[in-house]
Design a protein around this motif. Structure first.
Motif, mmCIF file in Angstrom:
data_model
loop_
_atom_site.group_PDB
_atom_site.id
_atom_site.type_symbol
_atom_site.label_atom_id
_atom_site.label_comp_id
_atom_site.label_asym_id
_atom_site.label_seq_id
_atom_site.Cartn_x
_atom_site.Cartn_y
_atom_site.Cartn_z
ATOM 1 N N GLN A 190 0.811 -1.215 0.000
ATOM 2 C CA GLN A 190 0.000 0.000 0.000
ATOM 3 C C GLN A 190 0.846 1.267 0.000
ATOM 4 O O GLN A 190 0.311 2.363 -0.165
ATOM 5 C CB GLN A 190 -0.938 -0.003 1.219
ATOM 6 C CG GLN A 190 -1.969 -1.123 1.211
ATOM 7 C CD GLN A 190 -2.870 -1.095 2.420
ATOM 8 O OE1 GLN A 190 -2.612 -0.343 3.365
ATOM 9 N NE2 GLN A 190 -3.918 -1.891 2.391
ATOM 10 N N TYR A 193 1.976 4.387 -3.564
ATOM 11 C CA TYR A 193 1.595 5.730 -3.989
ATOM 12 C C TYR A 193 1.885 6.744 -2.887
ATOM 13 O O TYR A 193 0.990 7.420 -2.375
ATOM 14 C CB TYR A 193 0.124 5.766 -4.391
ATOM 15 C CG TYR A 193 -0.187 4.837 -5.548
ATOM 16 C CD1 TYR A 193 0.575 4.877 -6.709
ATOM 17 C CD2 TYR A 193 -1.221 3.918 -5.468
ATOM 18 C CE1 TYR A 193 0.309 4.023 -7.766
ATOM 19 C CE2 TYR A 193 -1.507 3.068 -6.525
ATOM 20 C CZ TYR A 193 -0.733 3.119 -7.674
ATOM 21 O OH TYR A 193 -0.995 2.276 -8.722
ATOM 22 N N THR A 194 3.152 6.822 -2.512
ATOM 23 C CA THR A 194 3.593 7.803 -1.524
ATOM 24 C C THR A 194 4.777 8.580 -2.088
ATOM 25 O O THR A 194 5.467 8.116 -2.994
ATOM 26 C CB THR A 194 4.033 7.121 -0.209
ATOM 27 O OG1 THR A 194 5.168 6.282 -0.476
ATOM 28 C CG2 THR A 194 2.898 6.298 0.384
ATOM 29 N N ARG A 227 6.001 8.029 -13.916
ATOM 30 C CA ARG A 227 4.881 8.885 -14.323
ATOM 31 C C ARG A 227 3.561 8.358 -13.752
ATOM 32 O O ARG A 227 2.719 9.137 -13.292
ATOM 33 C CB ARG A 227 4.802 8.944 -15.850
ATOM 34 C CG ARG A 227 3.720 9.891 -16.358
ATOM 35 C CD ARG A 227 3.665 9.905 -17.861
ATOM 36 N NE ARG A 227 3.303 8.597 -18.397
ATOM 37 C CZ ARG A 227 2.872 8.404 -19.641
ATOM 38 N NH1 ARG A 227 2.774 9.430 -20.465
ATOM 39 N NH2 ARG A 227 2.566 7.214 -20.070
ATOM 40 N N HIS A 228 3.399 7.034 -13.746
ATOM 41 C CA HIS A 228 2.170 6.441 -13.207
ATOM 42 C C HIS A 228 2.024 6.759 -11.721
ATOM 43 O O HIS A 228 0.943 7.164 -11.268
ATOM 44 C CB HIS A 228 2.200 4.929 -13.420
ATOM 45 C CG HIS A 228 1.114 4.189 -12.693
ATOM 46 N ND1 HIS A 228 -0.204 4.236 -13.089
ATOM 47 C CD2 HIS A 228 1.157 3.411 -11.575
ATOM 48 C CE1 HIS A 228 -0.937 3.506 -12.249
ATOM 49 N NE2 HIS A 228 -0.127 3.001 -11.329
ATOM 50 N N VAL A 229 3.091 6.585 -10.953
ATOM 51 C CA VAL A 229 3.035 6.859 -9.512
ATOM 52 C C VAL A 229 2.768 8.338 -9.262
ATOM 53 O O VAL A 229 1.992 8.704 -8.380
ATOM 54 C CB VAL A 229 4.344 6.405 -8.835
ATOM 55 C CG1 VAL A 229 4.386 6.867 -7.380
ATOM 56 C CG2 VAL A 229 4.481 4.889 -8.905
ATOM 57 N N ARG A 231 1.085 10.414 -11.116
ATOM 58 C CA ARG A 231 -0.326 10.719 -11.401
ATOM 59 C C ARG A 231 -1.242 10.199 -10.291
ATOM 60 O O ARG A 231 -2.217 10.850 -9.916
ATOM 61 C CB ARG A 231 -0.726 10.120 -12.738
ATOM 62 C CG ARG A 231 -0.205 10.925 -13.919
ATOM 63 C CD ARG A 231 -0.576 10.287 -15.230
ATOM 64 N NE ARG A 231 -0.365 11.204 -16.349
ATOM 65 C CZ ARG A 231 -0.383 10.844 -17.608
ATOM 66 N NH1 ARG A 231 -0.610 9.591 -17.937
ATOM 67 N NH2 ARG A 231 -0.185 11.728 -18.565
ATOM 68 N N GLN A 232 -0.922 9.013 -9.772
ATOM 69 C CA GLN A 232 -1.765 8.440 -8.732
ATOM 70 C C GLN A 232 -1.656 9.220 -7.418
ATOM 71 O O GLN A 232 -2.628 9.336 -6.679
ATOM 72 C CB GLN A 232 -1.389 6.973 -8.501
ATOM 73 C CG GLN A 232 -1.697 6.060 -9.673
ATOM 74 C CD GLN A 232 -3.177 6.024 -10.011
ATOM 75 O OE1 GLN A 232 -4.022 5.981 -9.123
ATOM 76 N NE2 GLN A 232 -3.500 6.072 -11.300
ATOM 77 N N ILE A 233 -0.478 9.735 -7.126
ATOM 78 C CA ILE A 233 -0.312 10.531 -5.900
ATOM 79 C C ILE A 233 -1.101 11.822 -5.993
ATOM 80 O O ILE A 233 -1.707 12.283 -5.031
ATOM 81 C CB ILE A 233 1.181 10.825 -5.645
ATOM 82 C CG1 ILE A 233 1.932 9.531 -5.338
ATOM 83 C CG2 ILE A 233 1.351 11.807 -4.490
ATOM 84 C CD1 ILE A 233 3.423 9.718 -5.181
ATOM 85 N N GLY A 234 -1.093 12.416 -7.174
ATOM 86 C CA GLY A 234 -1.819 13.666 -7.357
ATOM 87 C C GLY A 234 -0.899 14.867 -7.331
ATOM 88 O O GLY A 234 0.304 14.760 -7.112
ATOM 89 N N TRP A 262 2.259 16.840 -15.117
ATOM 90 C CA TRP A 262 2.183 17.885 -14.108
ATOM 91 C C TRP A 262 2.005 19.274 -14.706
ATOM 92 O O TRP A 262 2.566 20.238 -14.232
ATOM 93 C CB TRP A 262 3.424 17.845 -13.218
ATOM 94 C CG TRP A 262 3.496 16.579 -12.445
ATOM 95 C CD1 TRP A 262 4.474 15.634 -12.490
ATOM 96 C CD2 TRP A 262 2.523 16.087 -11.535
ATOM 97 N NE1 TRP A 262 4.175 14.600 -11.671
ATOM 98 C CE2 TRP A 262 2.976 14.839 -11.057
ATOM 99 C CE3 TRP A 262 1.302 16.571 -11.072
ATOM 100 C CZ2 TRP A 262 2.267 14.087 -10.157
ATOM 101 C CZ3 TRP A 262 0.591 15.808 -10.168
ATOM 102 C CH2 TRP A 262 1.072 14.586 -9.717
#
Length: 509
Positions: A190, A193-194, A227-229, A231-234, A262
């Motif tokens: 889990q 996405y940090t 790039r995926h991580v 986008r998921q983090i925001g 971004w």
């Protein structure tokens, strides 16, 4: 008189019998050797000379006054043991114990944090890229094992470089394997996405690029994952300095062939850099450049995976592969036409409104420089130009193997190389991480430089140690590394190299 210490050197320096500068909490020799400094010696010998007796008390019965102040500003003296006569009763001999208030690393995060702080404080130039966001990492280490292990690997890499040892040893070390396994566990949990996991991914990718400077290895899986991580983090918050720093440092790295995730953070990044306004049309030019590069990559990737392996076979045995000559040459010419057209279009789009310009520069040995309004545009222009140069070089080499010397192709390649040489003053104006990355991507343009030209190139204020130069006069190391990268780019065998000739046109005067 007060007691005089026999030696306050730390135990490490005493053991090695070297001079300790006693600059606690870590002395210079321990700092250079990456050792944990134990601090000043725990026991100090002293001799207290006594005044002549006035009451007839024997020397062994008299007590020496003990000062409440420590001899060392970081130490507190505590009475230890009994005092004994010395020098026929004219002095007392004893010892004091030093209690030194110094930080003790009780956890892995504390130890790694101390290493990182030390790494950020020193100013030695080792060739290792140290992005600015690292200063925001120490407070995060206790929250993420994968980030701590990545920083430990970063420190080990610097330590090898500072000792003049081969950094390639790091790839076979337990620290490297531990960092990879730690990141894999984080990705499968889990914690993927940090910001901490994102930082570990960026650090490991940077080290991978550092170990293998711009070969034909495709880093696409790494950059897609980052790039995926992201986008998921925001989008980052304005107070998240580490998050913003990661985005700034990876903007060019993952944006080369991909759409940057971004765009909504531009206002934050611009406000931090003090540049609140972008030139009108700059976004549109960047979008055009990105689209051009992505379009060319659809034909350039098959060229890398299909055509170049055949070229390598031709180099090994031109006679046996003569039947493939015409088809290979046609494939090269087809790619050359597409790449050259895309490069010319991009140059025209960038040059017309002044997003790329050639200006006089009397302090530069070529007399002119090429500048850009943003490093993103520079990245796209240099990437397309390098594709054009590499195709021309392979075309020239293959035709030469079969007895045809394509002078127009060589002249065109020289002209493009000269254009990139003129970008060196612009690269000097960029941060170290960005300029080093771009330098590695264009390394092969220095292949045909003469000794005089290499000397002038190495005088520029850039980190040339990443291209083999141990010093600004190390032309041999620089030429060897450039040749190695060129042989990879152009699918030559090891040790092959064209004769050097000046890239610069003759002086008309």
């Amino acid at each position: 008189m007060p007691g005089v210490a026999k030696s306050a050197a730390c135990a490490n320096c005493k053991k090695k019998r070297i001079k300790c500068d006693q600059k606690w909490p870590t002395c210079a020799p321990c700092r250079r050797s990456a050792l944990v400094c134990p601090g000043p010696s725990s026991t100090l010998k002293f001799i207290q000379h006594l005044a002549p007796p006035t009451d007839g008390t024997p020397a062994g019965k008299r007590k020496a006054p003990v000062s409440s102040k420590a001899a060392h500003p970081f130490a507190v003296m505590v009475d230890r043991g009994h005092l004994s006569p010395y020098n026929n009763g004219n002095a007392l001999h004893g010892s004091f114990r030093l209690q030194v208030p110094r930080f003790k690393s009780t956890t892995t995060a504390d130890r790694v944090s101390a290493q990182l702080v030390h790494l950020l404080e020193i100013k030695e130039r080792t060739g290792l890229e140290l992005p600015p966001y690292l200063k925001f990492v120490p407070e995060r280490l206790s929250h993420s094992n994968c980030l701590a292990d990545s920083i430990a690997l970063l420190y080990l890499t610097w330590h090898q470089a500072s000792r003049g040892e081969s950094q390639a040893k790091v790839l076979g070390s337990r620290t490297y394997g531990k960092a990879l396994k730690s990141l894999q566990r984080a990705v499968n949990s889990q914690a993927v996405y940090t910001v901490e996991t994102l930082a570990a991914m960026v650090i490991l990718l940077g080290l991978t690029v550092h170990y293998k400077p711009f070969t034909l290895i495709d880093y696409r899986p790494h950059t897609v994952a980052i790039r995926h991580v992201m986008r998921q983090i925001g989008a980052p918050q304005i107070q998240s300095s580490l998050h913003i720093g990661l985005i700034q440092s990876t903007e060019g790295l993952i944006g080369g062939h991909f759409e940057s995730p971004w765009r909504e953070t531009n206002e934050i990044l611009q406000s931090l850099s003090g540049n609140n306004e972008r030139r009108e049309g700059e976004k549109e030019v960047e979008a055009f450049a990105r689209t051009s590069l992505e379009g060319i990559m659809t034909v350039f990737r098959p060229y890398l995976s299909n055509t170049l392996p055949t070229v390598l076979k031709i180099r090994k045995d031109p006679i046996a592969m003569s039947g493939s000559r015409e088809s290979v040459l046609q494939d090269i010419l087809d790619v050359r036409g597409l790449v050259e057209a895309a490069r010319k279009d991009l140059w025209e789009v960038c040059s017309s409104p002044g997003f790329m310009a050639e200006l006089p520069e009397p302090n530069f040995f070529l007399g002119h420089k090429v500048v850009f309004t943003s490093s993103t545009i520079a990245n796209y222009v240099l990437s397309l130009t390098m594709m054009n140069i590499s195709v021309l070089a392979v075309l020239y080499d293959v035709q030469k193997l079969y007895g045809t010397v394509n002078e127009p192709a060589r002249a065109e390649s020289q002209n493009l190389c000269l254009k990139i040489w003129k970008c060196l003053p612009y690269l000097e104006s960029l941060d170290a991480a960005t300029s080093t990355r771009l330098l590695k991507s264009v390394a092969s343009v220095f292949e045909h430089a003469t000794d005089e030209e290499i000397s002038s190139i190495l005088e520029t204020n850039l980190e040339w140690s990443n291209l083999g130069a141990k010093s600004r006069t190390d032309r041999e190391g620089f030429r060897a590394e450039v040749t190695r990268i060129s042989n990879l780019w152009y699918c030559r065998g090891s040790g092959q190299q064209e004769v050097q000739y000046s890239i610069r046109p003759p002086d008309k005067s």
